[in-house]
Write an enzyme that holds these catalytic residues in place. Structure first.
Site, PDB file in Angstrom:
ATOM      1  CD  GLU A  52      -1.236  -2.276   2.206  1.00 27.24           C
ATOM      2  OE1 GLU A  52      -0.050  -2.619   2.005  1.00 27.24           O
ATOM      3  OE2 GLU A  52      -1.948  -2.778   3.096  1.00 27.24           O
ATOM      4  CB  CYS A  75      -0.044  -3.578   8.890  1.00 27.65           C
ATOM      5  SG  CYS A  75       0.958  -2.251   8.182  1.00 27.65           S
ATOM      6  CG  ASP A 200      21.500 -38.863  -2.162  1.00 30.42           C
ATOM      7  OD1 ASP A 200      22.030 -39.937  -2.503  1.00 30.42           O
ATOM      8  OD2 ASP A 200      20.277 -38.714  -2.043  1.00 30.42           O
TER       9      ASP A 200
END
Length: 324
Positions: A52, A75, A200
């Site tokens: 915003e 917020c 691995d």
């Protein structure tokens, strides 16, 4: 712009910053000035402006009397940036359309109340299902304290992940592997078992695509000199492991462990989303390694059933996404 078109654009802006904003939510914002000019914003990395604020900065005085579409409730509290709800009020916008209310206790409707108290027209719920799916990791973290768990699996058409001798590279093709690295880039952490590290020696970094490397997490102890270092080594019950990661601000964890770790997360009911890559490969017997080790469902009445979210061909492989 009409409401649906504008919110779809805001959602696309949010998706475009998915890998850069955590632990903050990835949010998109579209602002239409009374004269028809369009200004857009998306949340910056932590410490930067929210969506915003970014759109308002571009609009300047043109924001007075504007309509704003935003994917998550603005917020209302002071954090590293000022409250977006206050900024919208100060800018003099006329109308705010919000896809989803923020469950964060510091917001939780207070941003909407702030706007309404200032006489701004507020509408809530447009494209909320899409916003909820896009923000699923953030929403789970804010409501449970735990990260969203994605279990990634790669298998042959007959459900095998490796040959009897343990060899598995590469079951899937290059395009599918690149897509899996995109999943890594979207995740705040990637988790494997110590057995996978020993077998691995993976680096667990992001390659093939652009994006940040996730926090590397090993269940157990990684051997000294393993490529996974530096990593976080955790032990204990899996729920406690997720609690620990949640406290570290991990919104999404990608579980890439072998069949033992995968089976443990699955049987514990801790997986939110399964991503399975199926390769046009057949091992042709029952001696290849399965997706999971351990005891499975004893009867058809006990099998786990999910919901297929998407099926997509990627190169020669098929990507199946399943919701728990």
């Amino acid at each position: 712009m009409d409401d649906v078109e504008a919110m779809n654009r805001a959602l696309a802006l949010a998706a475009s910053v998915r890998t850069s904003t955590p632990p903050n939510p990835w949010v998109g914002c579209v602002l239409e000035a009374p004269d028809g000019r369009i200004f857009e914003g998306a949340t910056a990395p932590p410490g930067g402006p929210h969506a915003e604020a970014a759109a308002l900065a571009l609009a300047g005085e043109a924001a007075r009397g504007a309509t704003v579409w935003v994917t998550l409730e603005p917020c209302s509290h002071h954090g590293r940036t000022p409250p977006c709800a206050d900024a919208l009020v100060a800018a003099g916008v006329r109308r705010v359309v919000v896809a989803l209310q923020d469950p964060d206790p510091q917001v939780a409707g207070q941003g909407l109340d702030c706007l309404r108290s200032a006489g701004i027209e507020v509408e809530l719920g447009l494209r909320d299902e899409r916003a909820r799916d896009l923000l699923a990791p953030y929403l789970k973290h804010r409501t449970t304290g735990r990260p969203w768990v994605v279990l990634k699996l790669a298998a042959s058409l007959d459900g095998r992940t490796a040959a009897p001798d343990g060899s598995s590279q590469w079951i899937t093709g290059e395009a599918a592997r690149a897509d899996a690295h995109r999943l890594r880039a979207e995740s705040d952490a990637v988790l494997v078992g110590a057995g996978t590290v020993r077998a691995d020696d993976p680096s667990l970094t992001v390659r093939h695509v652009d994006g940040p490397d996730p926090l590397r997490v090993v269940l157990g102890m990684a051997p000294a000199g393993a490529k996974v270092h530096p990593c976080v080594e955790l032990t204990g019950e899996l729920g406690e492991v997720l609690d620990d990661l949640g406290r570290r601000g991990v919104l999404q964890v990608l579980v890439e462990g072998g069949p033992t770790v995968a089976g443990a997360f699955h049987r514990a009911g801790l997986v939110d989303r399964y991503v399975i890559y199926l390769a046009p490969v057949l091992f042709g017997g029952d001696d290849g390694r399965a997706l999971f080790t351990g005891t499975g469902a004893p009867s058809i009445d006990d099998v786990w059933r999910g919901r297929i979210m998407s099926v997509e061909q990627i190169g020669d492989d098929v990507r199946v996404e399943v919701a728990a």
